[in-house]
Write a protein that holds these residues in place. Structure first.
Motif, PDB file in Angstrom:
ATOM      1  N   TYR A  32       8.352   5.658 -44.542  1.00  0.00           N
ATOM      2  CA  TYR A  32       7.960   4.177 -44.716  1.00  0.00           C
ATOM      3  C   TYR A  32       7.536   3.958 -46.147  1.00  0.00           C
ATOM      4  CZ  TYR A  32       6.599  -0.106 -42.490  1.00  0.00           C
ATOM      5  OH  TYR A  32       6.611  -1.647 -42.326  1.00  0.00           O
ATOM      6  N   LEU A  34       6.259   1.053 -48.977  1.00  0.00           N
ATOM      7  CA  LEU A  34       5.643  -0.267 -49.200  1.00  0.00           C
ATOM      8  C   LEU A  34       5.486  -0.601 -50.859  1.00  0.00           C
ATOM      9  CD1 LEU A  34       3.866   1.399 -46.954  1.00  0.00           C
ATOM     10  CD2 LEU A  34       3.113  -0.827 -46.223  1.00  0.00           C
ATOM     11  N   THR A  93       4.590   6.594 -47.149  1.00  0.00           N
ATOM     12  CA  THR A  93       3.632   7.057 -46.185  1.00  0.00           C
ATOM     13  C   THR A  93       4.729   8.048 -45.052  1.00  0.00           C
ATOM     14  OG1 THR A  93       2.080   6.904 -44.360  1.00  0.00           O
ATOM     15  CG2 THR A  93       3.555   5.384 -44.706  1.00  0.00           C
ATOM     16  N   GLY A  96       3.684   9.216 -38.149  1.00  0.00           N
ATOM     17  CA  GLY A  96       2.593   9.170 -37.242  1.00  0.00           C
ATOM     18  C   GLY A  96       1.375   8.327 -37.658  1.00  0.00           C
ATOM     19  N   ALA A  97       0.630   8.092 -36.663  1.00  0.00           N
ATOM     20  CA  ALA A  97      -0.465   7.295 -36.975  1.00  0.00           C
ATOM     21  C   ALA A  97      -1.481   7.707 -38.080  1.00  0.00           C
ATOM     22  CB  ALA A  97      -1.392   7.249 -35.580  1.00  0.00           C
ATOM     23  N   ASN A  98      -2.356   6.696 -38.340  1.00  0.00           N
ATOM     24  CA  ASN A  98      -3.150   6.761 -39.489  1.00  0.00           C
ATOM     25  C   ASN A  98      -2.678   7.538 -40.624  1.00  0.00           C
ATOM     26  OD1 ASN A  98      -5.153   6.040 -37.077  1.00  0.00           O
ATOM     27  ND2 ASN A  98      -4.744   8.353 -36.552  1.00  0.00           N
ATOM     28  N   SER A  99      -1.788   7.131 -41.080  1.00  0.00           N
ATOM     29  CA  SER A  99      -0.984   7.759 -42.109  1.00  0.00           C
ATOM     30  C   SER A  99      -1.486   7.092 -43.632  1.00  0.00           C
ATOM     31  CB  SER A  99       0.534   7.738 -42.263  1.00  0.00           C
ATOM     32  OG  SER A  99       1.158   8.404 -41.044  1.00  0.00           O
ATOM     33  N   LEU A 101      -1.480   6.402 -47.399  1.00  0.00           N
ATOM     34  CA  LEU A 101      -0.598   5.899 -48.376  1.00  0.00           C
ATOM     35  C   LEU A 101      -0.494   6.931 -49.749  1.00  0.00           C
ATOM     36  CD1 LEU A 101      -0.845   2.059 -48.378  1.00  0.00           C
ATOM     37  CD2 LEU A 101       0.977   3.535 -47.328  1.00  0.00           C
TER      38      LEU A 101
ATOM     39  N   GLY B  96      -4.448   1.402 -35.286  1.00  0.00           N
ATOM     40  CA  GLY B  96      -4.129   2.946 -35.164  1.00  0.00           C
ATOM     41  C   GLY B  96      -2.831   3.369 -35.507  1.00  0.00           C
ATOM     42  N   THR B  97      -1.926   2.833 -35.462  1.00  0.00           N
ATOM     43  CA  THR B  97      -0.465   2.936 -35.434  1.00  0.00           C
ATOM     44  C   THR B  97      -0.330   3.171 -36.979  1.00  0.00           C
ATOM     45  OG1 THR B  97       0.273   1.062 -34.871  1.00  0.00           O
ATOM     46  CG2 THR B  97       0.405   2.555 -33.300  1.00  0.00           C
ATOM     47  N   GLY B  98      -1.084   2.900 -37.978  1.00  0.00           N
ATOM     48  CA  GLY B  98      -0.739   3.120 -39.401  1.00  0.00           C
ATOM     49  C   GLY B  98       0.014   1.650 -39.932  1.00  0.00           C
ATOM     50  N   PRO B  99       0.502   1.983 -41.181  1.00  0.00           N
ATOM     51  CA  PRO B  99       0.914   0.845 -42.029  1.00  0.00           C
ATOM     52  C   PRO B  99       2.261   0.179 -41.666  1.00  0.00           C
ATOM     53  CG  PRO B  99       1.302   2.922 -43.145  1.00  0.00           C
ATOM     54  CD  PRO B  99       0.502   3.369 -41.855  1.00  0.00           C
ATOM     55  N   GLY B 100       2.687   0.567 -40.796  1.00  0.00           N
ATOM     56  CA  GLY B 100       4.184   0.341 -40.289  1.00  0.00           C
ATOM     57  C   GLY B 100       3.862  -1.296 -39.817  1.00  0.00           C
TER      58      GLY B 100
END
Lengths: 113, 115
Positions: A32, A34, A93, A96-99, A101, B96-100
């Protein structure tokens, strides 16, 4: 080891023309991406993003292209405006969660009136 | 819309002093990230918290510690400050699921100057 690379430190374009900002990455786990715009003494402002399942995402004057095989992405701004003058950071990133940058070093864009 | 609030905006400390930076995430965001941006440098990840627990750790010196509280705000505590700690410190928050799809929003930062 810089995992996200913005090799050109600056870019100057004429108002109304296209600005193309490039970014390369080395970590194949990134999925992902940005782009952030930053003015001095302010926090980065989100511009546009793209998931690795796409090769293009467009939002108004901003378009991001992703070439996964080349591990390369680019931000196109058309037409460029003087208010676009800022530092642009590419960030990536993983899954998964809380990734967190991982940022590139940024590129300073100057749009001449 | 409410944004990520950081305080203070500017802070000047002497060497070997301590500093505390605060971050208030966007309402309903449960994840907070801290980044450090030195002069002419790209932002470097320090540490993150999800639901009040540390979720990831980057290049954070042992002299620094952080925590997330029950109201989801976070504080970065910096002790034995060194001249090299002078930087812009950004906080970001996300769901919580991040920057998506859920976004990842930065605050305006705290500029710390150590003299």
């Amino acid at each position: 080891d810089q995992q996200v690379k913005q090799n050109s430190p600056s870019l100057s374009v004429q108002e109304g023309r296209i600005s193309i900002l490039n970014c390369d990455y080395t970590n194949s786990m990134f999925d992902y991406f940005l782009w952030y715009k930053k003015y001095p003494a302010e926090g980065p402002t989100f511009l546009i993003s793209i998931s690795s399942i796409k090769d293009k995402n467009e939002d108004g004057r901003f378009t991001v292209f992703l070439n996964k095989s080349a591990k390369h992405l680019s931000l196109h701004i058309v037409p460029s405006q003087p208010g676009d003058s800022a530092v642009y950071f590419c960030a990536a990133t993983g899954r998964g969660a809380n990734s967190k940058l991982t940022f590139g070093k940024g590129i300073t864009l100057s749009v001449r009136p | 819309a409410a944004g990520v609030i950081q305080s203070p905006r500017h802070l000047i400390k002497e060497k070997r002093e301590t500093a505390t930076l605060k971050c208030y995430p966007i309402p309903r965001h449960d994840t907070v990230y801290w980044y450090q941006q030195g002069p002419g440098q790209d932002p470097q990840f320090l540490i993150s918290f999800y639901e009040k627990m540390q979720s990831d750790k980057g290049s954070i010196p042992d002299r620094f510690s952080a925590q997330q509280f029950s109201d989801y705000h976070s504080e970065l505590n910096m002790s034995s400050l060194e001249l090299g700690d002078s930087a812009l410190y950004f906080c970001a928050s996300s769901l919580g699921t991040g920057p998506g799809p859920y976004g990842y929003t930065f605050g305006s930062g705290t500029r710390l100057t150590v003299v």
